[in-house]
Every structure is written in C-alpha cells, then in structure tokens.
Scaffold this motif. Structure first.
Motif, PDB file in Angstrom:
ATOM      1  N   SER A   1       8.323   8.311  -1.986  1.00  0.00           N
ATOM      2  CA  SER A   1       8.070   7.050  -2.881  1.00  0.00           C
ATOM      3  C   SER A   1       8.921   5.834  -2.368  1.00  0.00           C
ATOM      4  N   CYS A   2      10.106   6.187  -2.137  1.00  0.00           N
ATOM      5  CA  CYS A   2      11.117   5.036  -1.623  1.00  0.00           C
ATOM      6  C   CYS A   2      10.779   4.550  -0.594  1.00  0.00           C
TER       7      CYS A   2
ATOM      8  N   ARG B   1       6.492   2.592  -1.635  1.00  0.00           N
ATOM      9  CA  ARG B   1       6.594   1.391  -2.859  1.00  0.00           C
ATOM     10  C   ARG B   1       7.108  -0.092  -2.454  1.00  0.00           C
ATOM     11  N   GLU B   2       6.065  -0.812  -2.657  1.00  0.00           N
ATOM     12  CA  GLU B   2       6.489  -2.322  -2.327  1.00  0.00           C
ATOM     13  C   GLU B   2       6.508  -2.628  -0.799  1.00  0.00           C
TER      14      GLU B   2
ATOM     15  N   LEU C   1       2.754   1.822   3.239  1.00  0.00           N
ATOM     16  CA  LEU C   1       1.725   2.444   2.626  1.00  0.00           C
ATOM     17  C   LEU C   1       0.842   2.588   3.454  1.00  0.00           C
TER      18      LEU C   1
ATOM     19  N   LEU D   1       3.115   8.281  -9.145  1.00  0.00           N
ATOM     20  CA  LEU D   1       3.058   7.533  -7.857  1.00  0.00           C
ATOM     21  C   LEU D   1       1.650   7.190  -7.414  1.00  0.00           C
TER      22      LEU D   1
ATOM     23  N   ASN E   1       1.048   4.143  -9.549  1.00  0.00           N
ATOM     24  CA  ASN E   1       1.789   3.225  -9.155  1.00  0.00           C
ATOM     25  C   ASN E   1       1.064   2.464  -7.893  1.00  0.00           C
ATOM     26  N   LEU E   2       0.608   3.295  -7.173  1.00  0.00           N
ATOM     27  CA  LEU E   2      -0.097   2.752  -6.034  1.00  0.00           C
ATOM     28  C   LEU E   2      -1.489   2.077  -6.339  1.00  0.00           C
TER      29      LEU E   2
ATOM     30  N   SER F   1      -0.615  -1.351  -8.154  1.00  0.00           N
ATOM     31  CA  SER F   1      -0.110  -2.346  -7.234  1.00  0.00           C
ATOM     32  C   SER F   1      -1.000  -2.495  -5.914  1.00  0.00           C
TER      33      SER F   1
END
Length: 313
Positions: free
Chosen positions: A184-185, A188-189, A194, A224, A227-228, A231
C-alpha cells in the motif's frame, strides 16, 4: 523599546534552536531596530547547530551499524544452518531501530543510498525466520511512505512482485499483513506503482486476502481495494470484468465483520458510473438485494446497520 532582561538558557539541541526562534518572534514589539547578536549568543548558536548536525550524523552511524549486523547474516548461513537465537534477536532489534529512524525522510534516503533496501530484498524478505521477514517488510513500508525517490528505487528492485507474493502465500500471518502494508505504501497515489501492481494481478491478491482467515489481512485488503477504486475509477471496468461483484458478494455472505463496511463501499463504487457493475449487482441470481435486507434486519439497532441500509442497490 528593548529592555535589559535576564538571559534565558537554551539547551544546545534542535529544541533549543526552535525555542530561541519562537522567543525571538514572540518578543518582537513593533519596528525596533535589529540588535547585533552578542558574542555569547553566537557561541551558543554555533554549539546548538553543531549538536543538531551531530545528532543527524549519529543517526546515520546507527543505520550503518545496524546494516553491519544484518550483513553478517550471509556469513553465518554459509557456516551453519542452525541460527543462534541471540543473534536473531539482535537482527530483529536492528530492523526495529532502522524502522523508527526511517520515519525521518532523510534517514530513509540514507538507508537507500547505503544499500539497506537492496539487502532487505535480497536476503530478508525470503529469510527462513518469519520475524525477520515481517520486519524487513515493515522497514520497506517505513521508507517508501511518501518518498517517491525510494519508491522508484524499490520498483527497480522488483519489490512489488515479492511483496505481493508474501501477501498471497506466506505461511505466517504477520508477514502477510506487513507485506500488504508495504504494498500500500508503494502504490497509493503512485501511478507507476499502480500499473505494476495491476500487471502482477494485485487486485486478485486483494480478493484472496479478503477471503483469508486472517482478520487483519481481510480488513486491510478490503480497505486498500476501496481506496484504489475510489482514487482510480478508471479501473472499475477491469475489476467488474474479473467478476469482482460476485466475489465481493460472496465475502458479504461470510459471518459479519467490521471490514464488511469496506466491502460494501467497494460495491457502491462499482455501481457508480459503471453500467456493467450495476447490472451485475441487480442480477437476481446473485441475491444481493435480499442479502442486504437480511443483514440489515440482523444488525437492527447497531451502528453497522446504517451502512447496510445505505448500500441498497
């Protein structure tokens, strides 16, 4: 007008420098002319800044010492397969010290420069001792969080593929949870992360994580995924084509758990501006509407019931 006041004693460290700056700003009254710094104050400030720099250097030295301890592992494995318990404890402590130090972004960069991340990937993510595996994953997560430079370096080392493999199949629950945290670190963003995550079928890894018997892994996988999808809405069609709606509903049929809130959130994402996702949810054979009604009745009066009611499709 400036008045003579007793000289305040500040500690010669970063806290002292900050206190001096705060006091200097708060005592300013109007456009008084800047007074030249006294020789005593100059000596103090040089000493304080020296201590601050020395503290940073001390942290780098600590990282180097920890890496020296971890690099001895390669020698000991060549000599014998039986590891001394005390040596393992020392290595675990070395990882813990570095994880704490690398919450500081400069230290994380220094660890990367010193080859610490390469060592984690080459020797410790695949180590026989689970305590060293999960601590290596924890260190990677600490360094990668909000550090694009470190993230790019880890992509080059193939970290995502190894971490996803640990998340999916490691026999130790803590290793799987920490590996997913590191994943995840890294993604993410981060568009590059990704795309690599998707290329390694990361979404399927998350789905299997939600179906595992490890509560923390189920919760973190669902969070997670939510979140994906939130976003990166462009991934909805891909997820739906993989049969995600059906798999998420099968997760909801398991005994109720707090992480079901994230699963419902993911389903809500898949019906919003996604015609096929909405169609799948409304498929009578899936029985989603009746499932939601049933769960709402069973949770009547509890806080979770609001989430099930709002999740109706």
């Amino acid at each position: 007008m400036a008045e003579d006041k007793p000289t305040r004693k500040y500690p010669q460290n970063l806290q002292g420098v900050l206190l001096l700056a705060v006091d200097a700003g708060s005592t300013a009254e109007g456009p008084d002319p800047v007074q030249p710094m006294s020789e005593e104050r100059k000596i103090w400030l040089r000493g304080a800044l020296s201590e601050v720099c020395k503290g940073q250097m001390d942290e780098v030295e600590q990282i180097k010492q920890c890496l020296d301890i971890l690099r001895q592992e390669g020698v000991s494995e060549m000599e014998t397969e039986v590891e001394d318990e005390r040596d393992e404890d020392v290595r675990e402590k070395a990882f813990e010290v570095m994880s704490e130090l690398c919450e500081n972004l400069d230290n994380a960069r220094d660890l990367m420069t010193l080859g610490g991340l390469d060592l984690c990937l080459s020797q410790y993510l695949c180590h026989a001792q689970s305590g060293l595996r999960w601590r290596a994953a924890q260190l990677i997560a600490s360094c990668a969080q909000n550090m694009p430079e470190v993230q790019v370096h880890l992509y080059g080392l193939g970290a995502l593929a190894k971490l996803l493999q640990l998340t999916d199949s490691d026999p130790h629950p803590t290793v799987r949870v920490k590996a997913l945290y590191a994943v995840s670190c890294l993604i993410r963003e981060q568009e590059t992360g990704l795309q690599e995550f998707l290329s390694h079928d990361g979404i399927s890894v998350l789905m299997r994580g939600m179906q595992s018997d490890i509560e923390k892994l189920r919760a973190k996988s669902a969070f997670l995924l939510l979140n994906l999808l939130t976003s990166h809405p462009e991934q909805k069609d891909t997820a739906v084509s993989m049969g995600m709606v059906q798999q998420l509903v099968s997760v909801l049929r398991t005994p109720h758990s707090p992480f079901h809130e994230h699963v419902l959130g993911a389903l809500c994402c898949l019906v919003e501006d996604c015609p096929q996702g909405l169609k799948d949810c409304r498929d009578p054979a899936l029985g989603l509407k009746e499932l939601i009604r049933q769960q709402s009745r069973e949770l009547q009066g509890k806080e979770e019931s609001e989430n099930w009611t709002s999740g109706s499709v």
